[in-house]
Design an enzyme around this catalytic site. Structure first.
Site, PDB file in Angstrom:
ATOM      1  N   HIS A 267       0.472  -1.476   0.073  1.00 46.94           N
ATOM      2  CA  HIS A 267       0.219   0.088   0.405  1.00 46.94           C
ATOM      3  C   HIS A 267       0.835   1.128   0.411  1.00 46.94           C
ATOM      4  O   HIS A 267       1.018   1.882  -0.735  1.00 46.94           O
ATOM      5  CB  HIS A 267      -0.549  -0.086   1.047  1.00 46.94           C
ATOM      6  CG  HIS A 267      -1.947   1.250   0.872  1.00 46.94           C
ATOM      7  ND1 HIS A 267      -2.222   2.007   0.103  1.00 46.94           N
ATOM      8  CD2 HIS A 267      -2.983   1.677   1.825  1.00 46.94           C
ATOM      9  CE1 HIS A 267      -2.516   2.615   0.358  1.00 46.94           C
ATOM     10  NE2 HIS A 267      -3.648   2.685   1.559  1.00 46.94           N
ATOM     11  N   HIS A 308      -0.247   1.663 -13.522  1.00 45.96           N
ATOM     12  CA  HIS A 308      -0.809   1.640 -12.150  1.00 45.96           C
ATOM     13  C   HIS A 308      -1.875   1.287 -11.372  1.00 45.96           C
ATOM     14  O   HIS A 308      -2.661   0.885 -12.903  1.00 45.96           O
ATOM     15  CB  HIS A 308      -1.405   3.122 -12.062  1.00 45.96           C
ATOM     16  CG  HIS A 308      -1.638   3.352 -10.626  1.00 45.96           C
ATOM     17  ND1 HIS A 308      -3.209   2.808  -9.353  1.00 45.96           N
ATOM     18  CD2 HIS A 308      -1.038   4.218  -9.439  1.00 45.96           C
ATOM     19  CE1 HIS A 308      -3.325   3.724  -8.770  1.00 45.96           C
ATOM     20  NE2 HIS A 308      -2.080   3.995  -8.403  1.00 45.96           N
ATOM     21  N   ASP A 366       4.037   7.632  -7.555  1.00 43.04           N
ATOM     22  CA  ASP A 366       4.840   7.222  -6.662  1.00 43.04           C
ATOM     23  C   ASP A 366       6.782   7.580  -6.927  1.00 43.04           C
ATOM     24  O   ASP A 366       7.370   7.524  -7.122  1.00 43.04           O
ATOM     25  CB  ASP A 366       4.379   5.744  -6.248  1.00 43.04           C
ATOM     26  CG  ASP A 366       3.342   5.423  -5.869  1.00 43.04           C
ATOM     27  OD1 ASP A 366       3.371   5.844  -5.012  1.00 43.04           O
ATOM     28  OD2 ASP A 366       2.740   4.182  -6.853  1.00 43.04           O
TER      29      ASP A 366
END
Length: 431
Positions: A267, A308, A366
């Site tokens: 996560h 993603h 990210d």
């Protein structure tokens, strides 16, 4: 919300029942299966709740296929370019953008609650100096409930509001204290003349012995990291906050539960994984070998920070944060250049190479946020803490929304039992 009905038939016995289809403002409709057990004696089976709407929410909307992220109906692109994290937090919490007077009062309230109790400082000092900051965050945030007995009535709107403000205000202070404790540095108290993000950077990186100059470019980059991570619908940590809240637990305990869920590498560890990947590659000359491994279907190696799970075509947050990342690298030219050169080459390849284009393996948020945090000299074990600070606005908003939802009940998922049906106990001497 009401729409058409759908008929579900159990082909084993021919029993049928109708169930209402609930239509959202935008997005997929949902079948209301709350009476499925009473009408047909059935449960639904959905590991990971991939096709289950656990709640109604007015807060965040995501369309992964179209690359859409909206907070309270506002496109994330507009908020990132024109707003700031604290204003975005107000929007998430209260449903509307504040007037100038409302924002001034909100900001003043947040600044008024940034200091933590000195007793909490002693609690932090009790952790071993090499304790993981996320372990400290789980404990310290949960412990806040022992200091604020005046605002723990979750049925009191004033108490809920005060708790929300305290959580949003104190998270950067707690995070900075955890960071400095692990590095043997003296605590730095918050300054009310600084913005929310400037204050965080000041508390983390300044020294009492010299003036700390806050870079506007660094502040802008961190501001975007916070805005883009403020909420993301019903993800694992947000669902954890809601599930904890359903039992009537106090808000500090619920947010601590969310932090614990976020700590899981599946996560909250994605941007940390990006930096570990770049450190492993180490030399720009080695990059072609790693690209070849990533393309080899027989090799389990994966490049981190590309594609993603939710956004199938592109990550709208990555498009926003890319420029801030490059601006920061340009300002800090000469620092950790091999790693950042690898990152720039990887970005170019992912945007130009047909292999990556065909598979939608684009650089995601990210990828860029990991590089930003590394460029700011943030240690890897603080990456998820930054995520937790940013996500606090969303967690608080989801918790507050749930508190006034008349349809919410204590969370109690069902199961598909696959164990032994029945057996008799046998004494230990006869086994």
């Amino acid at each position: 919300m009401a729409g058409n009905n759908v008929t579900i038939t159990d082909n084993r016995n021919g029993n049928s029942a109708e169930f209402e289809i609930l239509d959202p403002v935008v997005g997929n409709s949902s079948i209301d299966v709350r009476q499925l057990t009473s009408k047909l004696g059935l449960f639904t089976y959905d590991p990971g709740f991939q096709a289950t709407a656990s709640c109604k929410s007015d807060i965040t909307y995501i369309d992964g296929d179209e690359g859409i992220l909206r907070y309270r109906g506002y496109p994330i692109e507009q908020l990132a370019n024109q707003s700031n994290y604290l204003e975005g937090s107000y929007l998430l919490m209260y449903g509307e953008l504040p007037t100038a007077e409302q924002f001034q009062a909100f900001e003043a309230s947040i600044k008024n609650h940034t200091i933590v109790h000195e007793g909490l400082m002693q609690f932090i000092n009790g952790f071993h100096n090499d304790a993981h900051p996320m372990a400290m965050m789980v404990g310290v945030v949960g412990a806040l409930s022992s200091f604020y007995h005046d605002s723990l009535d979750i049925n009191n709107p004033a108490h809920r509001d005060l708790s929300a403000h305290r959580l949003l205000a104190k998270m950067p202070t707690i995070a900075a204290l955890c960071y400095r404790h692990g590095n043997g540095l003296p605590p730095i108290y918050p300054r009310n003349d600084l913005s929310y993000i400037e204050n965080l950077l000041h508390m983390m990186f300044s020294f009492p012995s010299e003036e700390y100059k806050i870079s506007p470019i660094a502040t802008r980059a961190m501001e975007l990291v916070f805005i883009l991570h403020a909420d993301h619908e019903q993800n694992a940590s947000t669902s954890t906050v809601r599930l904890s809240s359903s039992s009537g637990a106090n808000p500090y305990a619920c947010i601590a539960a969310g932090i614990a869920s976020l700590w899981g590498p599946a996560h909250g560890g994605a941007n940390e994984a990006v930096i570990r990947m770049l450190e492993e590659i180490n030399d720009p000359a080695e990059l072609p070998n790693y690209i070849a491994r990533a393309k080899d279907k027989d090799d389990q190696y994966r490049l981190m920070g590309f594609g993603h799970r939710i956004y199938k075509n592109y990550d709208p947050r990555a498009t926003i944060i890319r420029k801030a990342c490059n601006d920061l690298l340009d300002e800090m030219e000469g620092i950790n250049q091999p790693m950042f050169e690898i990152a720039k080459q990887l970005e170019r390849i992912a945007l130009e190479d047909e292999y990556f284009i065909e598979r939608n393996l684009y650089p995601n948020v990210d990828f860029y946020s990991g590089i930003i945090l590394k460029a700011l000299d943030m240690p890897l074990n603080m990456f998820t803490v930054v995520f937790a600070m940013a996500r606090t606005a969303g967690w608080i908003s989801q918790w507050s929304e749930m508190m006034v939802d008349d349809e919410q009940r204590i969370g109690r998922p069902r199961q598909l039992y696959t164990g032994v049906e029945l057996r008799d106990y046998v004494g230990v001497g006869e086994r």
